[in-house]
Design a protein around this motif. Structure first.
Motif, short mmCIF file in Angstrom:
data_model
loop_
_atom_site.label_atom_id
_atom_site.label_comp_id
_atom_site.label_asym_id
_atom_site.label_seq_id
_atom_site.Cartn_x
_atom_site.Cartn_y
_atom_site.Cartn_z
N LEU A 1 -23.97 2.32 -35.23
CA LEU A 1 -23.95 3.26 -34.43
C LEU A 1 -23.41 2.98 -32.72
CD1 LEU A 1 -27.63 3.24 -36.43
CD2 LEU A 1 -25.88 4.91 -36.84
N CYS A 2 -23.08 4.03 -32.28
CA CYS A 2 -23.01 4.35 -30.88
C CYS A 2 -23.97 5.37 -30.62
CB CYS A 2 -21.38 4.48 -30.54
SG CYS A 2 -21.51 4.64 -28.67
N PHE A 3 -25.28 5.46 -29.80
CA PHE A 3 -25.59 6.11 -29.05
C PHE A 3 -25.11 6.39 -28.09
CE2 PHE A 3 -29.21 3.71 -32.33
CZ PHE A 3 -29.25 4.49 -32.99
N ILE A 4 -25.51 7.79 -27.60
CA ILE A 4 -24.75 8.36 -26.43
C ILE A 4 -26.10 9.03 -25.60
CG2 ILE A 4 -23.10 9.63 -24.47
CD1 ILE A 4 -21.16 8.51 -26.48
N THR A 5 -26.12 8.97 -24.43
CA THR A 5 -27.07 9.44 -23.32
C THR A 5 -26.65 10.10 -22.51
OG1 THR A 5 -29.67 9.63 -22.79
CG2 THR A 5 -28.36 7.90 -22.62
N SER A 6 -27.26 11.00 -22.17
CA SER A 6 -26.76 12.00 -20.93
C SER A 6 -28.28 11.86 -19.50
CB SER A 6 -26.36 13.40 -20.69
OG SER A 6 -25.56 13.71 -19.40
N LEU A 7 -27.45 11.19 -18.31
CA LEU A 7 -28.89 11.09 -17.52
C LEU A 7 -28.36 12.29 -16.13
CD1 LEU A 7 -29.60 7.57 -17.05
CD2 LEU A 7 -30.21 8.86 -19.04
N THR A 8 -29.94 13.36 -16.59
CA THR A 8 -29.21 14.59 -15.29
C THR A 8 -30.50 13.95 -13.93
OG1 THR A 8 -27.55 15.62 -16.84
CG2 THR A 8 -28.88 16.38 -14.19
N ILE A 9 -31.50 14.78 -15.01
CA ILE A 9 -32.85 14.55 -13.40
C ILE A 9 -33.69 13.23 -14.17
CG2 ILE A 9 -32.71 16.83 -12.65
CD1 ILE A 9 -34.89 17.99 -15.33
N MET A 10 -33.91 13.63 -15.83
CA MET A 10 -34.31 12.20 -16.33
C MET A 10 -33.85 10.83 -16.66
SD MET A 10 -37.53 14.00 -15.91
CE MET A 10 -38.99 12.81 -16.88
N PRO A 11 -34.57 9.75 -17.04
CA PRO A 11 -36.05 9.58 -16.18
C PRO A 11 -35.62 9.65 -14.75
CG PRO A 11 -35.36 7.71 -17.77
CD PRO A 11 -33.83 8.91 -17.40
N PHE A 12 -37.30 9.77 -14.52
CA PHE A 12 -37.23 10.03 -13.00
C PHE A 12 -36.83 8.54 -12.37
CE2 PHE A 12 -40.69 13.05 -13.26
CZ PHE A 12 -39.94 14.18 -12.59
N ASP A 13 -36.69 8.11 -11.32
CA ASP A 13 -35.43 6.88 -10.54
C ASP A 13 -36.68 5.66 -10.81
OD1 ASP A 13 -33.74 8.10 -9.76
OD2 ASP A 13 -33.99 8.26 -7.95
N ASP A 14 -37.84 5.79 -10.72
CA ASP A 14 -39.33 5.02 -10.70
C ASP A 14 -39.17 4.54 -11.86
OD1 ASP A 14 -40.57 6.93 -10.89
OD2 ASP A 14 -42.50 6.92 -10.27
N LYS A 15 -39.13 5.71 -12.93
CA LYS A 15 -39.04 4.78 -14.67
C LYS A 15 -37.64 4.45 -15.17
CE LYS A 15 -43.47 6.44 -14.53
NZ LYS A 15 -44.04 5.49 -14.11
N ILE A 16 -36.86 4.07 -15.00
CA ILE A 16 -35.32 4.41 -15.04
C ILE A 16 -35.29 2.94 -15.58
CG2 ILE A 16 -33.61 4.09 -13.52
CD1 ILE A 16 -31.98 5.68 -14.65
N ASP A 17 -35.44 1.92 -15.73
CA ASP A 17 -35.92 0.65 -15.82
C ASP A 17 -36.66 0.42 -17.05
OD1 ASP A 17 -34.36 -0.40 -13.48
OD2 ASP A 17 -35.83 -0.95 -11.95
N ASP A 18 -37.98 0.38 -16.57
CA ASP A 18 -38.83 0.90 -17.45
C ASP A 18 -38.05 1.11 -19.37
OD1 ASP A 18 -40.36 -0.33 -16.69
OD2 ASP A 18 -42.43 1.02 -15.71
N TYR A 19 -36.94 2.46 -19.17
CA TYR A 19 -36.29 3.42 -20.09
C TYR A 19 -35.74 2.69 -20.95
CZ TYR A 19 -33.48 7.11 -22.76
OH TYR A 19 -33.69 7.74 -23.54
N PHE A 20 -34.73 2.10 -19.99
CA PHE A 20 -33.32 1.09 -20.59
C PHE A 20 -34.21 -0.34 -21.43
CE2 PHE A 20 -31.25 4.85 -18.40
CZ PHE A 20 -30.08 4.23 -19.96
N SER A 21 -34.81 -0.47 -20.47
CA SER A 21 -35.98 -1.89 -21.26
C SER A 21 -36.20 -1.77 -22.28
CB SER A 21 -37.01 -2.24 -20.21
OG SER A 21 -36.78 -3.29 -18.93
N GLU A 22 -37.07 -0.51 -22.59
CA GLU A 22 -37.22 -0.47 -23.67
C GLU A 22 -36.19 0.07 -24.79
OE1 GLU A 22 -39.93 3.75 -26.19
OE2 GLU A 22 -39.62 3.71 -24.28
N ILE A 23 -35.10 0.81 -24.96
CA ILE A 23 -33.84 0.74 -25.40
C ILE A 23 -33.29 -0.08 -26.27
CG2 ILE A 23 -31.02 1.38 -25.12
CD1 ILE A 23 -32.33 4.06 -23.72
N ASN A 24 -32.95 -1.29 -24.76
CA ASN A 24 -32.91 -3.09 -24.80
C ASN A 24 -33.43 -3.36 -26.20
OD1 ASN A 24 -30.14 -4.99 -24.61
ND2 ASN A 24 -32.71 -5.93 -23.43
#
Length: 297
Positions: free
Chosen positions: A232-255
Motif C-alpha cells: 500500500l502507498c497512502f497519499i494525503t494532501s494538506l491544505t488547511i488541515m491539520p492545523f499547524d500546531d497539530k501537524i506533528d501529532d497527526y504524523f506521529s499517529e500515522i507513523n
C-alpha cells in the motif's frame, strides 16, 4: 451573520481584473463605465455588478474592442458581446478570464462551453496544467486578499472536480497487474480535494491501481486496508488541515500505524515544509506540490 463580501474597493477590482487602479479610474471618469458608490468618509466602493461589468469590459478590450466602442454599449450588450467572445476565443489567458467570469456570474454554460473549446486544442492534462492550475492559484490569491465569495469558490471547484471525475472514468481500463495499491485520502475536516483528485487521475492514466477515499478520513480507517496482501502507498494532501500546531501529532499517529509494515505514506502540500526535519521510523515522504510528486512517480 452574513459575512459574504458584497462590496469591493478599487484595489479589489485591480486584484481580480489585472487592470491597474489608475486605468480603472480613467475608464470610470472618461467613459463612465463604472458607477461606484461612496462611504460616509467619501471612499469609493464598487458593487458585485460593477466587478462583473469590469471583467466583461476587460475581456472585450483584450479581444480588439476599443474602449470607446465598449463605452457606448449598454450593460446588456457588453454582457452579450463578452459571452460571444468567450465562446469563440482561443486558450490560456483568455480561457482563464472566461472561467473567472463564469465563477463570478455562476455561469455554468460559459464554463462548459469554454472547457469544450479548450478540449479541441488541448488534452485534459494540458488543460489542467496550463489553465486550471494558474486559475486556481489566482483564486488562492483572491482568498488571501478577501475578495472572493465562498459561494464562488464552491461553485467553480465543483465544476472542475466534475471534469476530473469524467476524465478519470474514461481511463478505467488497462490497469497494471501490480502488487501496489495507491490509497488517496484527505485528513479529517479537510475538504480541498482538487489536487488529490487530479493526482488520482494521473495515477490511473499511468495504469496504477488506486482507491480514492476523498475528504475527511479518520486515520483509524487506514488499518482496514492492511487485511490484503497488496503493498500500500497512502497519499494525503494538506491544505488547511491539520492545523499547524497539530501537524506533528497527526504524523506521529500515522507513523505508529505504519510502523512495522511494508507500506508507505506520501504527503503533499505546502504544510509539509513544517515536517521536513522530522525523523520517522516508517516510510513517510513529503512533497510540496502534486507537480513535484509526479516527477518521481
Amino acid at each position: 451573520m452574513n459575512n459574504i463580501k458584497q462590496d469591493f474597493t478599487i484595489k479589489d477590482l485591480e486584484n481580480i481584473s489585472g487592470i491597474k487602479a489608475h486605468t480603472i479610474r480613467i475608464w470610470e471618469k472618461r467613459y463612465n463605465l463604472l458607477e461606484p458608490q461612496r462611504t460616509d468618509t467619501n471612499i469609493r466602493y464598487y458593487s458585485h455588478q460593477n466587478l462583473q461589468k469590469l471583467l466583461n469590459v476587460v475581456l472585450l478590450s483584450k479581444n480588439n474592442y476599443k474602449i470607446s466602442k465598449i463605452a457606448k454599449m449598454s450593460d446588456e450588450e457588453i454582457l452579450q458581446h463578452s459571452r460571444e467572445v468567450a465562446f469563440t476565443m482561443a486558450i490560456n489567458d483568455e480561457a482563464i478570464n472566461a472561467f473567472k467570469l463564469s465563477m463570478l456570474q455562476f455561469d455554468k454554460v460559459l464554463f462548459n462551453t469554454t472547457y469544450n473549446k479548450l478540449l479541441h486544442k488541448k488534452s485534459f492534462r494540458e488543460i489542467f496544467k496550463d489553465v486550471f492550475i494558474p486559475f486556481l492559484n489566482h483564486i488562492g490569491l483572491l482568498w488571501q486578499t478577501d475578495t472572493l465569495l465562498p459561494a464562488h469558490e464552491h461553485f467553480i471547484s465543483n465544476l472542475i472536480a466534475q471534469k476530473i471525475h469524467l476524465s478519470t472514468e474514461s481511463l478505467q481500463y488497462g490497469i497494471e497487474s501490480t502488487e501496489k495499491t495507491y490509497v488517496l485520502f484527505l485528513p479529517e475536516n479537510e475538504i480541498h480535494e482538487l489536487g488529490l483528485l487530479y493526482l488520482n487521475y494521473e495515477l490511473v492514466l499511468r495504469g496504477k491501481h488506486t482507491i480514492y477515499l476523498g475528504q475527511s478520513l479518520p486515520l483509524d480507517n487506514l488499518n482496514y486496508f492492511f487485511k490484503n496482501d497488496r503493498e500500500l502507498c497512502f497519499i494525503t494532501s494538506l491544505t488547511i488541515m491539520p492545523f499547524d500546531d497539530k501537524i506533528d501529532d497527526y504524523f506521529s499517529e500515522i507513523n505508529s500505524i505504519l510502523e512495522g509494515t511494508k507500506h508507505q505514506l506520501i504527503a503533499v502540500g505546502r504544510k509539509t515544509d513544517l515536517l521536513r526535519a522530522a525523523n520517522f521510523s516508517s516510510q513517510i515522504t513529503f512533497h510540496s506540490s502534486v507537480s513535484d510528486l509526479l516527477k518521481v512517480l
